[in-house]
Motif scaffolding. Structure first.
Motif, PDB file in Angstrom:
ATOM      1  N   ARG A 220       0.738  -1.399  -0.045  1.00 43.98           N
ATOM      2  CA  ARG A 220      -0.183  -0.162   0.092  1.00 43.98           C
ATOM      3  C   ARG A 220       1.188   0.891  -0.306  1.00 43.98           C
ATOM      4  O   ARG A 220       0.514   2.464  -0.432  1.00 43.98           O
ATOM      5  N   ILE A 221       1.965   1.405   1.006  1.00 47.09           N
ATOM      6  CA  ILE A 221       2.829   2.466   0.743  1.00 47.09           C
ATOM      7  C   ILE A 221       3.559   2.544   0.098  1.00 47.09           C
ATOM      8  O   ILE A 221       3.649   3.677  -1.417  1.00 47.09           O
ATOM      9  N   LEU A 222       3.960   1.444  -1.114  1.00 42.99           N
ATOM     10  CA  LEU A 222       4.455   1.804  -2.409  1.00 42.99           C
ATOM     11  C   LEU A 222       3.662   2.080  -3.372  1.00 42.99           C
ATOM     12  O   LEU A 222       3.677   3.591  -4.565  1.00 42.99           O
ATOM     13  N   GLU A 223       2.057   2.130  -3.845  1.00 41.87           N
ATOM     14  CA  GLU A 223       1.284   3.026  -4.221  1.00 41.87           C
ATOM     15  C   GLU A 223       1.258   4.037  -3.770  1.00 41.87           C
ATOM     16  O   GLU A 223       0.214   4.449  -5.487  1.00 41.87           O
ATOM     17  N   SER A 224       1.048   4.097  -2.823  1.00 36.07           N
ATOM     18  CA  SER A 224       0.818   5.465  -2.570  1.00 36.07           C
ATOM     19  C   SER A 224       1.773   6.565  -3.043  1.00 36.07           C
ATOM     20  O   SER A 224       1.560   7.357  -3.480  1.00 36.07           O
ATOM     21  N   LEU A 225       2.930   5.993  -2.903  1.00 37.75           N
ATOM     22  CA  LEU A 225       4.334   6.833  -2.854  1.00 37.75           C
ATOM     23  C   LEU A 225       4.366   7.430  -4.869  1.00 37.75           C
ATOM     24  O   LEU A 225       4.601   8.065  -4.860  1.00 37.75           O
ATOM     25  N   CYS A 226       4.508   6.324  -5.730  1.00 33.94           N
ATOM     26  CA  CYS A 226       4.802   5.927  -6.794  1.00 33.94           C
ATOM     27  C   CYS A 226       3.172   6.940  -7.587  1.00 33.94           C
ATOM     28  O   CYS A 226       3.577   7.858  -8.272  1.00 33.94           O
ATOM     29  N   ALA A 227       1.961   7.188  -6.512  1.00 35.00           N
ATOM     30  CA  ALA A 227       1.207   7.943  -6.513  1.00 35.00           C
ATOM     31  C   ALA A 227       1.374   9.089  -7.152  1.00 35.00           C
ATOM     32  O   ALA A 227       0.553  10.315  -7.924  1.00 35.00           O
ATOM     33  N   GLU A 228       2.183   9.234  -5.599  1.00 36.55           N
ATOM     34  CA  GLU A 228       2.584  11.175  -5.217  1.00 36.55           C
ATOM     35  C   GLU A 228       3.499  11.268  -5.911  1.00 36.55           C
ATOM     36  O   GLU A 228       3.509  12.418  -6.657  1.00 36.55           O
ATOM     37  N   ALA A 229       4.487  10.257  -6.802  1.00 40.96           N
ATOM     38  CA  ALA A 229       5.442  10.343  -8.173  1.00 40.96           C
ATOM     39  C   ALA A 229       4.552  10.565  -9.348  1.00 40.96           C
ATOM     40  O   ALA A 229       5.588  10.684 -10.111  1.00 40.96           O
ATOM     41  N   GLY A 230       3.611  10.325  -9.414  1.00 40.32           N
ATOM     42  CA  GLY A 230       2.382  10.564 -11.266  1.00 40.32           C
ATOM     43  C   GLY A 230       2.532   9.857 -11.649  1.00 40.32           C
ATOM     44  O   GLY A 230       2.661   9.671 -12.680  1.00 40.32           O
ATOM     45  N   PHE A 231       2.982   7.803 -11.481  1.00 34.47           N
ATOM     46  CA  PHE A 231       2.671   7.103 -11.963  1.00 34.47           C
ATOM     47  C   PHE A 231       2.213   5.760 -11.226  1.00 34.47           C
ATOM     48  O   PHE A 231       1.911   5.723 -10.447  1.00 34.47           O
ATOM     49  N   ALA A 232       2.269   4.956 -11.925  1.00 30.44           N
ATOM     50  CA  ALA A 232       1.460   3.569 -10.966  1.00 30.44           C
ATOM     51  C   ALA A 232       2.458   2.835 -11.069  1.00 30.44           C
ATOM     52  O   ALA A 232       3.016   2.027 -12.148  1.00 30.44           O
ATOM     53  N   PRO A 233       2.818   2.017 -10.134  1.00 29.24           N
ATOM     54  CA  PRO A 233       4.210   0.846 -10.797  1.00 29.24           C
ATOM     55  C   PRO A 233       3.757  -0.297 -11.342  1.00 29.24           C
ATOM     56  O   PRO A 233       2.497  -0.557 -11.121  1.00 29.24           O
ATOM     57  N   ARG A 234       4.318  -1.017 -11.800  1.00 30.01           N
ATOM     58  CA  ARG A 234       4.083  -1.824 -13.288  1.00 30.01           C
ATOM     59  C   ARG A 234       5.252  -2.943 -12.233  1.00 30.01           C
ATOM     60  O   ARG A 234       6.908  -3.204 -12.295  1.00 30.01           O
ATOM     61  N   VAL A 235       3.840  -4.180 -11.885  1.00 31.83           N
ATOM     62  CA  VAL A 235       4.936  -5.329 -10.434  1.00 31.83           C
ATOM     63  C   VAL A 235       4.878  -6.611 -11.562  1.00 31.83           C
ATOM     64  O   VAL A 235       4.215  -6.417 -12.465  1.00 31.83           O
ATOM     65  N   ALA A 236       6.287  -6.679 -11.744  1.00 34.81           N
ATOM     66  CA  ALA A 236       6.417  -7.405 -12.863  1.00 34.81           C
ATOM     67  C   ALA A 236       6.425  -9.175 -11.334  1.00 34.81           C
ATOM     68  O   ALA A 236       6.407  -9.961 -12.043  1.00 34.81           O
ATOM     69  N   PHE A 237       6.565  -9.952  -9.988  1.00 32.45           N
ATOM     70  CA  PHE A 237       6.673  -9.834  -9.723  1.00 32.45           C
ATOM     71  C   PHE A 237       6.442 -10.103  -8.080  1.00 32.45           C
ATOM     72  O   PHE A 237       6.844  -8.566  -7.130  1.00 32.45           O
ATOM     73  N   GLU A 238       6.256 -10.550  -7.251  1.00 30.68           N
ATOM     74  CA  GLU A 238       5.151 -10.679  -5.968  1.00 30.68           C
ATOM     75  C   GLU A 238       6.092 -11.640  -4.772  1.00 30.68           C
ATOM     76  O   GLU A 238       5.721 -12.321  -5.772  1.00 30.68           O
ATOM     77  N   GLY A 239       5.890 -10.719  -4.144  1.00 30.49           N
ATOM     78  CA  GLY A 239       6.301 -11.714  -2.907  1.00 30.49           C
ATOM     79  C   GLY A 239       5.573 -11.948  -1.460  1.00 30.49           C
ATOM     80  O   GLY A 239       5.228 -11.076  -1.009  1.00 30.49           O
ATOM     81  N   GLU A 240       6.333 -12.716  -0.473  1.00 35.10           N
ATOM     82  CA  GLU A 240       5.945 -11.935   0.532  1.00 35.10           C
ATOM     83  C   GLU A 240       7.047 -11.902   2.470  1.00 35.10           C
ATOM     84  O   GLU A 240       6.566 -11.950   2.907  1.00 35.10           O
ATOM     85  N   GLU A 241       7.817 -12.204   1.219  1.00 34.85           N
ATOM     86  CA  GLU A 241       8.973 -11.687   2.133  1.00 34.85           C
ATOM     87  C   GLU A 241      10.287 -10.489   1.564  1.00 34.85           C
ATOM     88  O   GLU A 241      10.125 -10.599   1.427  1.00 34.85           O
ATOM     89  N   ALA A 242      10.916  -9.959   2.504  1.00 37.47           N
ATOM     90  CA  ALA A 242      11.672  -8.669   1.855  1.00 37.47           C
ATOM     91  C   ALA A 242      12.845  -9.465   1.343  1.00 37.47           C
ATOM     92  O   ALA A 242      13.139  -8.275   0.487  1.00 37.47           O
ATOM     93  N   GLU A 243      12.930 -10.413   1.948  1.00 31.94           N
ATOM     94  CA  GLU A 243      14.807 -10.715   1.561  1.00 31.94           C
ATOM     95  C   GLU A 243      14.759 -11.290   0.491  1.00 31.94           C
ATOM     96  O   GLU A 243      15.771 -10.838  -0.204  1.00 31.94           O
ATOM     97  N   THR A 244      13.406 -11.624   0.278  1.00 29.71           N
ATOM     98  CA  THR A 244      13.539 -13.073  -0.777  1.00 29.71           C
ATOM     99  C   THR A 244      13.007 -11.617  -2.194  1.00 29.71           C
ATOM    100  O   THR A 244      13.496 -11.908  -2.683  1.00 29.71           O
ATOM    101  N   ILE A 245      12.336 -10.413  -2.233  1.00 31.18           N
ATOM    102  CA  ILE A 245      12.522  -9.112  -2.687  1.00 31.18           C
ATOM    103  C   ILE A 245      13.589  -8.611  -3.584  1.00 31.18           C
ATOM    104  O   ILE A 245      13.724  -8.703  -4.031  1.00 31.18           O
ATOM    105  N   ARG A 246      14.400  -8.348  -1.937  1.00 26.31           N
ATOM    106  CA  ARG A 246      16.045  -7.878  -2.391  1.00 26.31           C
ATOM    107  C   ARG A 246      16.363  -8.962  -3.045  1.00 26.31           C
ATOM    108  O   ARG A 246      16.988  -8.877  -4.128  1.00 26.31           O
ATOM    109  N   GLY A 247      16.464 -10.573  -2.954  1.00 25.50           N
ATOM    110  CA  GLY A 247      17.299 -11.469  -3.861  1.00 25.50           C
ATOM    111  C   GLY A 247      16.434 -11.996  -5.379  1.00 25.50           C
ATOM    112  O   GLY A 247      17.236 -11.795  -6.323  1.00 25.50           O
ATOM    113  N   LEU A 248      15.963 -11.032  -5.623  1.00 29.09           N
ATOM    114  CA  LEU A 248      14.783 -11.134  -6.956  1.00 29.09           C
ATOM    115  C   LEU A 248      15.162  -9.734  -7.468  1.00 29.09           C
ATOM    116  O   LEU A 248      15.768 -10.112  -8.701  1.00 29.09           O
ATOM    117  N   VAL A 249      15.191  -8.845  -6.635  1.00 30.72           N
ATOM    118  CA  VAL A 249      15.874  -7.735  -7.390  1.00 30.72           C
ATOM    119  C   VAL A 249      16.995  -7.960  -7.853  1.00 30.72           C
ATOM    120  O   VAL A 249      18.570  -7.312  -9.417  1.00 30.72           O
TER     121      VAL A 249
END
Length: 313
Positions: A220-249
């Protein structure tokens, strides 16, 4: 022998549990002493009251529980069967009472505490260690989950307190802001932005994002901040844990907006977001109107005393 009630009468009893439970201890006392007077003395009730209670119990069940022998009584076969179950029921009630009394003990009670996965590596262990310095015998039942799931468990009575983000705003909950945490734009170490230290979130408008699933506070925070920055994020992958997200990055599958890691992660760069102001608020929440046990009250007070310094560093 007490008269048996007919089948129609028995089936008409609306709630056997509610009807019988208050009389189980009386029945068990008479069975134990095999004497109504001695049982009445133990229970602190008149003999006539106890006799009437036992007779009414037999009438309600439609069976004779005792055989009378002058001033003494003995269990019938039906009485022995009923006694075994009655004693188990009374033991279970006593065990439940002991359990809740122990959990409410100011010195060694229990706190059911929920928190976000991203706070579990460092923030929560440091918090618990500091609290237990003055409350060494208080026990904790710890639950890690995403924000919405924890709030549901809070409402269900499964948690006493939860540490979550964003800070909830709901009429049935009480929530207090404790701290805030700056968020970083995480990019692969070979990304064109990787050489930068600071970046505007709008510069990532054309990127694919790796993010947490819907229902997570960070999503929710990501979507809110992206909207404030003037765009909607294009989501490629979704996960359940922050460190897994970092691994995907790190694998080059996108960029992410995340709180800072406890230890540096190889393969990524963590960039400060200058605009919009990218932070997440961390707060503690509890169910409105629920009285606190002493250990819960102590831990709640301790967390509130750490406003502005909850997060390490």
């Amino acid at each position: 022998m007490s008269p048996a009630r007919n089948e129609k009468d028995i089936s008409a009893t609306p709630d056997w549990g509610a009807s019988l439970t208050p009389r189980l201890a009386q029945f068990a006392a008479v069975a134990r002493h095999e004497h109504v007077t001695r049982a009445a003395n133990e229970l602190g009730v008149p003999q006539s009251t106890l006799s009437r209670a036992v007779t009414r119990l037999e009438e309600d069940l439609g069976v004779a529980l005792f055989a009378r022998h002058g001033r003494t009584v003995s269990l019938t076969p039906a009485g022995r069967t009923f006694l075994a179950s009655a004693e188990r029921a009374l033991a279970a009630v006593e065990q439940a009472a002991e359990s809740v009394r122990a959990d409410a003990d100011p010195g060694k009670g229990k706190v059911a505490f929920g928190f976000l996965h991203t706070l579990g590596w460092e923030t929560v262990p440091v918090l618990l260690r500091a609290f237990r310095a003055d409350h060494p015998r208080v026990r904790f039942a710890l639950v890690q989950n995403y924000g919405e799931a924890m709030l549901e468990r809070l409402r269900a009575g499964e948690l006493d307190l939860c540490l979550t983000s964003p800070v909830p705003d709901a009429p049935d909950l009480v929530a207090r802001r404790l701290d805030e945490q700056r968020l970083r734009l995480v990019v692969p170490d070979d990304h064109p932005l990787a050489g930068r230290r600071r970046v505007r979130l709008a510069e990532a408008a054309d990127e694919h994002f790796v993010t947490l699933e819907r229902g997570y506070g960070m999503r929710r925070i990501l979507e809110s901040l992206c909207a404030e920055a003037g765009f909607a994020p294009r989501v490629a992958f979704e996960g359940e844990e922050a460190e897994t997200i970092r691994g995907l990055v790190a694998a080059g599958l996108g960029v992410a907006l995340l709180p800072p890691p406890t230890v540096p992660r190889p393969g990524v760069r963590e960039l400060t977001v200058t605009a919009p102001r990218a932070v997440r608020e961390i707060g503690v929440a509890w169910l409105a109107g629920r009285p606190d046990t002493p250990p819960v009250a102590a831990f709640k007070s301790f967390m509130l005393s750490r406003r502005g310094r909850l997060l390490p560093g």
